[in-house]
Design an enzyme around this catalytic site. Structure first.
Site, mmCIF file in Angstrom:
data_model
loop_
_atom_site.group_PDB
_atom_site.id
_atom_site.type_symbol
_atom_site.label_atom_id
_atom_site.label_comp_id
_atom_site.label_asym_id
_atom_site.label_seq_id
_atom_site.Cartn_x
_atom_site.Cartn_y
_atom_site.Cartn_z
ATOM 1 N N GLY A 128 42.836 -56.077 -29.444
ATOM 2 C CA GLY A 128 41.574 -55.567 -28.920
ATOM 3 C C GLY A 128 40.347 -56.349 -29.323
ATOM 4 O O GLY A 128 39.341 -55.747 -29.726
ATOM 5 N N HIS A 174 48.591 -67.216 -8.492
ATOM 6 C CA HIS A 174 47.906 -66.918 -7.237
ATOM 7 C C HIS A 174 48.457 -67.734 -6.066
ATOM 8 O O HIS A 174 48.248 -67.375 -4.908
ATOM 9 C CB HIS A 174 46.388 -67.096 -7.383
ATOM 10 C CG HIS A 174 45.902 -68.506 -7.407
ATOM 11 N ND1 HIS A 174 45.541 -69.157 -8.569
ATOM 12 C CD2 HIS A 174 45.710 -69.411 -6.412
ATOM 13 C CE1 HIS A 174 45.138 -70.376 -8.299
ATOM 14 N NE2 HIS A 174 45.231 -70.556 -6.999
ATOM 15 N N GLY A 216 44.123 -77.028 -3.025
ATOM 16 C CA GLY A 216 45.483 -77.553 -2.943
ATOM 17 C C GLY A 216 46.013 -78.095 -4.251
ATOM 18 O O GLY A 216 47.215 -78.313 -4.400
ATOM 19 N N ASN A 217 45.117 -78.358 -5.213
ATOM 20 C CA ASN A 217 45.544 -78.839 -6.528
ATOM 21 C C ASN A 217 45.932 -77.708 -7.468
ATOM 22 O O ASN A 217 46.408 -77.963 -8.574
ATOM 23 C CB ASN A 217 44.433 -79.660 -7.189
ATOM 24 C CG ASN A 217 44.348 -81.063 -6.653
ATOM 25 O OD1 ASN A 217 44.004 -81.270 -5.499
ATOM 26 N ND2 ASN A 217 44.659 -82.046 -7.476
ATOM 27 N N SER A 218 45.730 -76.454 -7.063
ATOM 28 C CA SER A 218 46.080 -75.324 -7.924
ATOM 29 C C SER A 218 47.561 -75.375 -8.292
ATOM 30 O O SER A 218 48.418 -75.495 -7.420
ATOM 31 C CB SER A 218 45.785 -74.004 -7.208
ATOM 32 O OG SER A 218 44.403 -73.807 -7.056
ATOM 33 N N ASP A 266 47.573 -66.448 -14.934
ATOM 34 C CA ASP A 266 47.660 -67.095 -13.626
ATOM 35 C C ASP A 266 48.748 -68.163 -13.611
ATOM 36 O O ASP A 266 48.572 -69.232 -13.020
ATOM 37 C CB ASP A 266 46.318 -67.704 -13.213
ATOM 38 C CG ASP A 266 46.295 -68.065 -11.725
ATOM 39 O OD1 ASP A 266 47.048 -67.444 -10.950
ATOM 40 O OD2 ASP A 266 45.536 -68.989 -11.352
#
Length: 336
Positions: free
Chosen positions: A242, A82, A187-189, A112
């Protein structure tokens, strides 16, 4: 790609009592916990970078940023998908102010995660990936970021839980999520979550707004798998069976009864319809202990076993149900 480890973790001195007249050297006042955090920050922060991106959305150009961690000396960087989604250009900066460009090697919205390559000929300081299956609730967790270019923004806490699931921005469930109370901010992502030995145990990914102390990281074993797949194929090829899965601990008595060596397995929380697991006869409440003869000790094992070569091929699944062991034949499908 083989997992990298330090030859030997740093040894911390025992805490020693000091007198009130010990002088002005603050190091004598630090307790063992503080010294552990300081040692980790000193070791890992040179590998943490600020990721700045130029994005285009709806015809308008904007800026975005986050953190990342260098995981190889030739400049491979792990960050969040992201952070770089929709970018036109990416640049990296280190805590000492050095800046260089970066290019996107591949990304995996389902976890992600994204992999970048720093465009520099220099050998970079890098962090080592830990075996996240070995972490336990209560262990020290240190989140290091480089938000907005501020060097080594650090928060510390503990591992609150492991084996969580979290919904990614594309709606998919990310399995094998680490929950920590080490505070994160946007900001730490993409920055690392680190243990007391200075090894990366996760990539910080999300917080739940309004929920104090609920912060999450993608486990390092998942990150290493994604990195390996992207380097090999440019994307992550997955087979799926599944099920909605969660990590469960196997009691010693159960392990002894069935001759199992792994400490944990996969609990089937739900079965998707239609899907390979439903067609084979698996039901919610089953405990998956092996796939294709390989022990399943955690969610990351399922992703590792169900690689490209097992898609549309028969796979044997062993499960525990009602105190008995059962065997089923599944045909994994390629995940879209």
């Amino acid at each position: 790609m083989s997992r990298l480890h330090d030859d030997a973790p740093a040894t911390l001195e025992d805490a020693r009592p000091v007198s009130p007249t010990a002088g002005l050297n603050d190091s004598h006042l630090m307790d063992a916990y503080s010294r552990a955090v300081v040692d980790v920050v000193d070791a890992v922060s040179p590998a943490v970078v600020h990721v700045q991106v130029r994005k285009v959305h709806g015809g308008r150009v904007g800026q975005g940023s986050g953190s990342g961690v260098v995981v190889s000396p030739d400049g491979l960087v792990l960050t969040n998908n992201h952070v770089i989604d929709g970018t036109q250009s990416i640049s990296l900066s280190q805590g000492d102010g050095q800046r260089f460009g970066a290019r996107l090697i591949g990304r995996d919205p389902d976890t992600d995660l994204a992999v970048l390559r720093a465009e520099t000929s220099e050998r970079l300081k890098y962090a080592h990936l830990a075996d996240s299956k070995k972490i336990r609730p209560g262990q020290i967790a240190i989140a290091i970021g480089n938000p907005l270019g501020f060097q080594s923004t650090v928060t510390a806490g503990i591992i609150s839980a492991v084996g969580r699931s979290l919904r990614a921005e594309n709606g998919r469930l990310i399995d094998d999520i680490i929950q920590t109370d080490a505070a994160l901010n946007p900001g730490n992502s993409g920055g690392p979550l680190v243990n007391s030995a200075g090894h990366v145990i996760g990539i910080n990914t999300a917080t739940i707004m309004g929920a104090q102390g609920l912060c999450f990281a993608v486990a390092s074993n998942t990150a290493e798998y994604v990195l390996t797949q992207i380097l090999a194929h440019g994307r992550v090829l997955r087979g799926v069976i599944g099920i909605v899965a969660e990590h469960v601990v196997l009691p010693q008595s159960l392990r002894h009864s069935f001759g199992l060596t792994q400490p944990g397995a996969i609990g089937v929380r739900g079965v998707q319809s239609p899907g390979p697991a439903e067609a084979a006869g698996l039901i919610a409440g089953d405990i998956l202990i092996s796939l294709d003869g390989a022990p399943v000790a955690g969610v990351d094992d399922v992703a590792r076993i169900l690689d490209a070569k097992r898609i549309n091929q028969k796979v044997t699944a062993e499960v525990l149900r009602g105190g008995e062991k059962h065997e089923f034949t599944l045909v994994p499908e390629e995940r879209n």
